[in-house]
Enzyme design. Structure first.
Site, PDB file in Angstrom:
ATOM      1  N   HIS A 144       1.150  -2.926   0.814  1.00 22.05           N
ATOM      2  CA  HIS A 144       1.641  -3.981   1.705  1.00 22.05           C
ATOM      3  C   HIS A 144       1.192  -5.342   1.192  1.00 22.05           C
ATOM      4  O   HIS A 144       0.248  -5.451   0.395  1.00 22.05           O
ATOM      5  CB  HIS A 144       1.110  -3.720   3.124  1.00 22.05           C
ATOM      6  CG  HIS A 144       1.580  -4.693   4.146  1.00 22.05           C
ATOM      7  ND1 HIS A 144       0.845  -5.802   4.515  1.00 22.05           N
ATOM      8  CD2 HIS A 144       2.707  -4.734   4.890  1.00 22.05           C
ATOM      9  CE1 HIS A 144       1.490  -6.475   5.441  1.00 22.05           C
ATOM     10  NE2 HIS A 144       2.626  -5.854   5.673  1.00 22.05           N
TER      11      HIS A 144
ATOM     12  N   ASN B 185      -0.615  -7.585   2.298  1.00 18.11           N
ATOM     13  CA  ASN B 185      -1.997  -8.015   2.499  1.00 18.11           C
ATOM     14  C   ASN B 185      -3.009  -7.192   1.704  1.00 18.11           C
ATOM     15  O   ASN B 185      -4.216  -7.395   1.831  1.00 18.11           O
ATOM     16  CB  ASN B 185      -2.361  -7.999   3.991  1.00 18.11           C
ATOM     17  CG  ASN B 185      -2.398  -6.607   4.593  1.00 18.11           C
ATOM     18  OD1 ASN B 185      -2.214  -5.616   3.903  1.00 18.11           O
ATOM     19  ND2 ASN B 185      -2.609  -6.531   5.889  1.00 18.11           N
ATOM     20  N   LYS B 186      -2.521  -6.265   0.869  1.00 15.32           N
ATOM     21  CA  LYS B 186      -3.428  -5.403   0.132  1.00 15.32           C
ATOM     22  C   LYS B 186      -3.843  -6.026  -1.210  1.00 15.32           C
ATOM     23  O   LYS B 186      -3.181  -6.934  -1.711  1.00 15.32           O
ATOM     24  CB  LYS B 186      -2.790  -4.028  -0.108  1.00 15.32           C
ATOM     25  CG  LYS B 186      -2.451  -3.281   1.181  1.00 15.32           C
ATOM     26  CD  LYS B 186      -3.696  -3.016   2.013  1.00 15.32           C
ATOM     27  CE  LYS B 186      -3.450  -2.066   3.178  1.00 15.32           C
ATOM     28  NZ  LYS B 186      -2.596  -2.615   4.231  1.00 15.32           N
ATOM     29  N   ASN B 187      -4.925  -5.499  -1.790  1.00 12.32           N
ATOM     30  CA  ASN B 187      -5.426  -6.040  -3.058  1.00 12.32           C
ATOM     31  C   ASN B 187      -4.395  -5.925  -4.169  1.00 12.32           C
ATOM     32  O   ASN B 187      -4.287  -6.802  -5.022  1.00 12.32           O
ATOM     33  CB  ASN B 187      -6.702  -5.310  -3.467  1.00 12.32           C
ATOM     34  CG  ASN B 187      -7.845  -5.551  -2.505  1.00 12.32           C
ATOM     35  OD1 ASN B 187      -7.638  -5.967  -1.370  1.00 12.32           O
ATOM     36  ND2 ASN B 187      -9.065  -5.287  -2.950  1.00 12.32           N
TER      37      ASN B 187
END
Length: 386
Positions: free
Chosen positions: A184, A186-188
């Protein structure tokens, strides 16, 4: 005192470079924009990252968990144990496959599933365990898998937040049972929307492929069959190209996030907020990928609510998040018999956690601004000054 001259600092900001943007443009011009060669390349590089295990890419980290459960044979009448501190998707997919979610409380120090409570929750109906690695920090993987082996249980790791994390020097995904990642925004590592499932062998990988696209298998030019009930979960080549660009920077991303987390610890040390009882995350720089930096507010020492605290930070140009409310207090789960007071550590964390900005483009000055603002707000609203 509010500060409005600085650019707004969100709690997360995707890191998509110009090479990736150009790569997406090339994919769009190629005429092949749905699942194709970029998806295959993404899967190949993901597999290499986890030591050569089979990997299949999907359009979300939610469907990867659901398909993992189906591959593990979980269905009606089964129980799956997970944690009360996670995003609702973890338990929702258990219900989706017809099973019953069994929740356990968290360890208040590490914020993950309490493995002592896990063992007590196992019944003859338990089919699988779904641990969650909150903020990117794994549970004790040695003990988790010892419990699973002792009770002959499958493990579907909700490693949505843990891409790039490790345990005893081994990357999450490079060992264990079924491992679900999220990409997603917002993931690293991000593909904007997307996920991946790490599997044990080629038979499971083939089954995952079938589940991904309507259960269809094609042979030759015109041969086609459907032998399992699949869905529509494939990842586009546009998204896969974004994922490839992000994946190739994962080591530098993880290192930078660790540096920023250390700056947070250094800046908070001895400050007004910590003296009032602000809770900091576990200082694990060996295993965590520092997907999030979550603090807990000492609300009993402050004369403001969490929402008011977050509002004051927003006035100072700082974005925040809540990850997460305690799962069992959502209406859907209250209606399934869960009640307040059942999981006190998850409830306390769920009511007091705030996610602070943490992303590679941040500077030391950004960290100092966040911490100074929190110290000032806590000092201003401390109950002893009310």
């Amino acid at each position: 005192m509010t500060q409005t001259s600085r650019p707004f600092l969100p709690f997360v900001k995707p890191d998509i470079d110009e090479e990736t943007i150009q790569g997406v443009a090339d994919v769009l011009r190629s005429g092949w924009i749905t699942t194709g060669p970029q998806n295959q390349q993404f899967e190949a590089e993901l597999s290499a990252f986890v030591g050569g295990r089979p990997v299949r890419a999907f359009n979300s980290g939610t469907c990867t968990m659901e398909i993992g459960l189906r591959i593990a044979g979980v269905g009606a009448g089964d129980e799956v144990i997970t944690t009360a501190m996670t995003w609702v998707s973890t338990a929702n997919v258990i219900i989706e496959v017809g099973a019953t979610p069994v929740l356990v409380d968290i360890d208040s120090a590490k914020r993950n599933m309490d493995l002592n409570l896990l063992e007590r929750a196992i019944t003859p109906r338990t089919k699988a365990i779904m641990p969650v690695f909150l903020g990117g920090l794994p549970v004790d993987m040695d003990r988790l898998y010892a419990i699973a082996r002792a009770h002959k249980l499958r493990v579907i790791e909700d490693a949505a937040q843990a891409f790039g994390s490790s345990w005893n020097g081994k990357r999450i995904g490079a060992f264990g049972d079924l491992v679900s990642f999220s990409f997603h925004a917002n993931k690293n590592v991000t593909s904007i929307e997307g996920g991946a499932l790490v599997l044990n062998d080629e038979d499971e990988a083939e089954l995952a492929r079938k589940y991904r696209l309507q259960g269809i298998t094609r042979t030759g030019f015109d041969g086609m069959d459907c032998d399992v009930l699949g869905g529509k979960y494939n990842l586009t080549d546009v998204a896969a190209r974004v994922g490839l660009g992000s994946l190739r920077k994962v080591e530098s991303i993880t290192q930078r996030r660790r540096e920023l987390a250390q700056l947070y610890f250094d800046a908070f040390d001895g400050g007004a907020a910590v003296k009032l009882g602000l809770g900091l995350p576990p200082r694990n720089f060996k295993d965590s990928n520092w997907h999030m930096f979550q603090v807990t507010l000492p609300l009993d020492q402050l004369n403001l609510t969490r929402a008011q605290f977050m509002g004051e930070l927003k006035e100072r140009g700082i974005g925040t998040g809540v990850h997460y409310p305690a799962l069992h207090l959502f209406t859907l789960y209250r209606e399934r018999g869960f009640k307040e007071g059942m999981f006190p550590h998850a409830e306390h964390f769920g009511a007091s956690n705030v996610t602070l900005p943490l992303f590679p483009q941040m500077s030391a000055e950004d960290i100092a601004h966040v911490v100074t603002s929190i110290d000032e707000i806590c000092a201003q609203h401390a109950r002893l000054h009310a």
